[in-house]
Design an enzyme around this catalytic site. Structure first.
Site, PDB file in Angstrom:
ATOM      1  N   VAL A  60     -31.569  14.872 -20.073  1.00  0.00           N
ATOM      2  CA  VAL A  60     -31.104  15.459 -21.343  1.00  0.00           C
ATOM      3  C   VAL A  60     -29.602  15.286 -21.571  1.00  0.00           C
ATOM      4  O   VAL A  60     -29.100  15.610 -22.645  1.00  0.00           O
ATOM      5  CB  VAL A  60     -31.485  16.959 -21.475  1.00  0.00           C
ATOM      6  N   SER A  78     -31.178  21.978 -14.857  1.00  0.00           N
ATOM      7  CA  SER A  78     -29.900  22.021 -14.133  1.00  0.00           C
ATOM      8  C   SER A  78     -30.169  22.145 -12.645  1.00  0.00           C
ATOM      9  O   SER A  78     -31.084  22.859 -12.243  1.00  0.00           O
ATOM     10  CB  SER A  78     -29.054  23.233 -14.553  1.00  0.00           C
ATOM     11  N   TYR A 148     -20.912  24.453 -11.387  1.00  0.00           N
ATOM     12  CA  TYR A 148     -22.084  25.152 -11.937  1.00  0.00           C
ATOM     13  C   TYR A 148     -21.630  26.306 -12.833  1.00  0.00           C
ATOM     14  O   TYR A 148     -22.051  26.412 -13.988  1.00  0.00           O
ATOM     15  CB  TYR A 148     -22.925  25.682 -10.774  1.00  0.00           C
ATOM     16  N   LYS A 152     -22.119  26.525 -16.899  1.00  0.00           N
ATOM     17  CA  LYS A 152     -22.943  27.572 -17.508  1.00  0.00           C
ATOM     18  C   LYS A 152     -22.128  28.430 -18.478  1.00  0.00           C
ATOM     19  O   LYS A 152     -22.637  28.889 -19.503  1.00  0.00           O
ATOM     20  CB  LYS A 152     -23.566  28.438 -16.409  1.00  0.00           C
TER      21      LYS A 152
END
Ligand code: UDP
Length: 329
Positions: A60, A78, A148, A152
């Site tokens: 994606v 993810s 990460y 996010k």
């Protein structure tokens, strides 16, 4: 009436595959998308024969095309464990930035409602416990978890921007530690690590002195919370997790009891930036969604242990823990 159509990214992963099951059960047409970097087709192969299920092998972070009508998007693609995002930091950043940008564009074009998977990692190593949604967090952008955590956090920011600027219908779930069948046994997370070690007859590796806390939610409870959030009218982040907090040392002792292993707890260095405490404040989920977890840790762990025991031997292999303490040196 024609079936509603939902795109689920990260569909072959732990949470994505459970979401596929749930939306198939609710009679949706499910378009499952995954690049299979950390996902595993075995998690969804039972759905392939169904006429209301289709799979697209796609990353994606590249332009996403879905033909025809689309009513809902769930963005769950993810890498999600500390070991994974150390191994593939750039992909982790890309899926949380380029990936979500593509999916928000798709949502806008199709007039679809989009729900994104955020995480308790947006709170970093929190200075308040439990963490309410209003807490802004304590994140180190350049530490091993930064790729990460910051992806996010960016993902939440761009999602809110599409909501306020373009009027896209958006939902944000902040997911706390979750466990259950289809979790990867070698993803380095504490629960599969401990259960894998018990099954292989190895000692259980506690990082640091084991006084750090986590609160573990059984996957069925989480999926129910996400389902309710998607159909709510609330666009701000909502914590979904189980507030039953436990130290990692106590958790190790529970796994020893559950598995009946004769091995013991041994200590390894504490990874850099490992959060000292974590527990969700779920007041919002209770009030807005009428949701709270139903499955106790002892029940959930039993089911998960049975699942891990039933896996073929190649999935039970040992994984070497990467030493986070040498990060950036
Ligand atoms: N942990 C541990 N032994 C292991 C793996 C993890 O003691 O073999 C600890 C880790 O340091 C952390 C907690 O367990 O404090 C939860 O780690 P996990 O990787 O599952 O997820 P996190 O909540 O840190 O993202």
């Amino acid at each position: 009436m024609a079936r509603k159509r939902i795109l689920i990214t990260g569909a072959a992963g732990f949470l994505g595959s459970h979401l596929c099951d749930r939306f198939i059960k609710e009679d949706f047409h499910v378009i499952a998308m995954d690049n299979l970097i950390t996902g595993d087709l075995r998690n969804i192969e039972h759905l392939f024969p169904l006429e209301n299920f289709e799979f697209q092998h796609h990353d994606v972070s590249k332009f996403v095309h879905v033909a025809g009508q689309l009513d809902y998007i769930l963005h769950f693609a993810s890498p999600a464990s500390p070991i994974d995002y150390l191994k593939i930091p750039i992909q982790t950043l890309k899926v949380g930035s380029l990936g979500i940008h593509n999916l928000l564009g798709l949502a806008k074009d199709k007039k679809a409602r989009i729900l994104i998977a955020s995480t308790s990692e947006v709170y970093g190593d929190p200075n308040v416990n439990p963490q309410p949604e209003e807490y802004w967090g304590n994140v180190n952008p350049v530490g091993p978890r930064g790729v990460y955590d910051e992806a996010k956090r960016f993902q939440e920011a761009i999602t809110m921007a599409y909501h306020t600027f373009h009027g896209v219908e958006t939902r944000i779930v902040r997911i706390f530690n979750t466990y259950g069948p289809r979790m990867r046994l070698n993803d380095g997370r504490v629960l599969p690590a401990f259960i894998g070690q018990a099954i292989r007859g190895e000692d259980l590796t506690v990082f640091g002195d084991g006084s750090q806390t986590r609160a573990f939610c059984y996957v069925d409870d989480l999926i129910e919370g996400i389902y309710r959030l998607l159909f709510s009218d609330y666009a701000y982040p909502v914590n979904i997790g189980n507030p039953d907090e436990i130290t990692i040392r106590e958790f190790g002792e529970e796994i020893i009891k559950l598995t009946g292993t004769s091995q013991k707890l041994i200590t390894k260095p504490l990874p850099t930036d490992d959060p000292k405490q974590r527990r969700p404040d779920i007041t919002k989920a209770k009030e807005l969604l009428g949701w709270e977890p139903k499955v106790s840790r002892s029940e959930g762990l039993k089911i998960t242990y049975e699942y891990f025991k039933s896996l073929p031997p190649d999935l039970l292999e040992k994984v070497e823990h990467k030493d986070f303490s040498t990060y950036n040196k």
